[in-house]
Scaffold this active site. Structure first.
Site, PDB file in Angstrom:
ATOM      1  N   SER A 156      -6.808  -6.421   3.226  1.00  0.00           N
ATOM      2  CA  SER A 156      -7.922  -5.721   3.850  1.00  0.00           C
ATOM      3  C   SER A 156      -8.518  -4.738   2.854  1.00  0.00           C
ATOM      4  CB  SER A 156      -7.440  -4.960   5.080  1.00  0.00           C
ATOM      5  OG  SER A 156      -6.639  -3.878   4.659  1.00  0.00           O
ATOM      6  N   LYS A 157      -9.764  -4.395   3.136  1.00  0.00           N
ATOM      7  CA  LYS A 157     -10.487  -3.470   2.261  1.00  0.00           C
ATOM      8  C   LYS A 157      -9.705  -2.177   2.045  1.00  0.00           C
ATOM      9  CE  LYS A 157     -14.477  -3.001   4.230  1.00  0.00           C
ATOM     10  NZ  LYS A 157     -15.658  -3.521   4.844  1.00  0.00           N
ATOM     11  N   ARG A 158      -9.064  -1.714   3.120  1.00  0.00           N
ATOM     12  CA  ARG A 158      -8.386  -0.421   3.038  1.00  0.00           C
ATOM     13  C   ARG A 158      -7.115  -0.488   2.195  1.00  0.00           C
ATOM     14  NH1 ARG A 158      -6.850   0.298   8.022  1.00  0.00           N
ATOM     15  NH2 ARG A 158      -8.175  -1.412   8.659  1.00  0.00           N
TER      16      ARG A 158
END
Ligand code: GLU
Length: 499
Positions: free
Chosen positions: A264-266
């Site tokens: 995920s981006k995070r």
């Protein structure tokens, strides 16, 4: 080609990024798989920009997506070729923002046929229904309160100035399809509930527009990430209600972190730009991404884009998640770096090296760093000592770093003084790695020091680090005068060694 892929119409595939963020690794891999499928089968490849989310879509993100796809070597036959640029191709518009009239017409058609209806329920009313369903342990879905309003109700809503959304009426049926990658898949649409296809401000939503677009663009194969798998029964229901031709669907496995959690981006580095800025080569990136979910079924691991085009078959893509392995990416990058000639590598390294370093000097640096480079950006750590001023290089280390493994300041001083004497005797013409090495070994022997212990203080003095390109080549490139100056600085740093 698998006859199953054949749809008795020319193959047209698409990638459909939303310009609401930079090019994501997952989107890049989906784009690559579509590209390879189109090129392998002689099909047409379409880029569609999914910009219905006007508030979050920007031309900067569109630019990041298009530029990075080009950087990877991925090309397309239809769609904008530059950010903000004109549509290219016979199925324009290629930005959803250009197709609003068509969406409105198709929504109208669904309303007319009774497959869609207006819904005036407020957020609070919907929330109340959701809570009731939760309490009754029922699956949350719209209760169809607005499916057949009485005339009186309709008049009341309109008088209330409520603006309605449009909901699609989902039939309670099983939806089956033959996924190009996953095989037979079945979903029960009875569990879905009637979903919104047009917001109350008139903006059409993803499930609906994607279906209208794919029809308008005559897409034959929808190849996309597995995160869209559960959307497909909604899309098929819409396709059938609209009387469209059903494309084949293929869902590519998710990209997973090493611990098998979803990337995920995070949590992970997902922006292609970040890999590019670290100095991964597009060739390595493509090779690496191709293997995130596919393999040739042999031990071979190095594939250029052209070779992939030849060998890649979408129906051979794996079902299981694909683990992102950074070591493998590093390994591939190294393979591609070392396969280049020194001239080619110098050109690739150019953006990472200050302008003040002349091309000619850079070409001389390449052979001494080539074996140790993993990413292009590593050139700074390896070779900056060659272009940074002496004072900067000496700020990278403290006096203790000059001490050899077996020894303290006295041994360091002996080595540095030995090196100063030995280099001082050479004139510029003799200042080659070969001669320096000969003399250095002799100097070490003369004071009874082990080669390693003798070289290590010199390495730190000259390069500022304990790990560097080969020492004698480094000295040669740095030159006699600068090498001597750095030995002097190191001796000063060492201070007086108590007897
Ligand atoms: N715009 C969607 C996304 O970025 C892709 C939709 C699709 O491929 O159907 O995930």
């Amino acid at each position: 080609m698998d006859p199953n892929l054949d749809q008795d119409r020319p193959m047209r595939v698409r990638m459909a990024p939303s310009p609401t963020g930079p090019l994501h690794l997952g989107t890049a891999r989906t784009s690559l798989y579509n590209f390879l499928t189109a090129r392998h089968t002689g099909g047409t490849y379409v880029l569609r920009i999914e910009d219905t989310d006007a508030a979050r879509s920007t031309v900067e993100f569109e630019r990041d997506i298009i530029d990075n796809l080009h950087w990877l070597g991925i090309s397309w036959d239809e769609g904008p070729q530059v950010a903000g640029g004109d549509d290219v191709g016979s199925h324009a518009p290629y930005r959803q923002s250009g197709r609003m009239d068509r969406y409105a017409e198709e929504a109208h058609r669904l309303l007319e046929s009774g497959r869609a209806y207006r819904c005036w329920c407020t957020h609070e009313e919907l929330e109340a229904v959701r809570r009731e369903q939760e309490a009754a342990k029922e699956p949350p879905r719209y209760n169809r309160r607005c499916l057949n309003p009485t005339d009186a109700e309709r008049v009341a809503f309109e008088a209330d100035d409520r603006s309605p959304v449009i909901r699609f009426q989902v039939e309670a049926e099983k939806i089956r399809f033959d996924d190009v990658i996953r095989g037979e898949v079945e979903f029960d649409n009875a569990l879905l509930g009637d979903f919104v296809i047009v917001r109350n401000d008139g903006v059409p939503l993803y499930h609906f527009v994607v279906v209208v677009d794919d029809e308008a663009m005559e897409i034959t194969h929808v190849i996309r990430g597995e995160d869209h798998l559960s959307n497909t029964p909604k899309h098929i229901a819409l396709i059938r209600a609209l009387g469209y031709r059903e494309p084949r669907f293929g869902h590519i496995p998710l990209i997973l972190n090493a611990d098998r959690s979803k990337m995920s981006k995070r949590k992970s580095q997902t922006a292609m730009t970040a890999y590019r800025e670290e100095g991964y080569l597009p060739e390595a990136m493509v090779n690496f991404m191709a293997f995130l979910g596919w393999s040739p079924g042999t031990e071979e691991e190095i594939f250029t884009l052209a070779e992939l085009t030849d060998r890649f078959e979408i129906e051979k893509v794996h079902k299981g998640g694909a683990v992102f392995d950074r070591d493998r990416l590093d390994h591939l990058n190294g393979v591609y770096l070392r396969a280049m000639t020194d001239e080619q590598l110098a050109l690739r390294l150019r953006p990472w090296v200050p302008d003040a370093v002349r091309d000619d000097d850079l070409r001389h640096i390449v052979p001494i760093v080539k074996e140790r480079l993993v990413r292009l950006a590593d050139i700074t750590g390896l070779a900056a000592f060659l272009w940074e001023p002496d004072a900067v290089v000496s700020s990278w280390y403290g006096p203790e770093l000059l001490h050899p493994k077996k020894g303290g300041p006295a041994e360091a001083r002996a080595a540095l003084e030995g090196a100063r004497g030995m280099l001082g005797e050479l004139d510029d013409a003799d200042f080659s790695a070969e001669v320096i090495e000969q003399r250095a070994r002799a100097a070490a022997e003369a004071i009874g020091a082990k080669a390693g212990d003798f070289f290590s203080p010199i390495r730190v003095a000259v390069t500022g680090r304990t790990i560097s390109p080969p020492l004698f080549d480094s000295l040669e490139l740095l030159g006699r005068e600068r090498s001597l100056a750095r030995l002097e600085i190191a001796l000063e740093k060492l201070g007086e060694v108590p007897a």
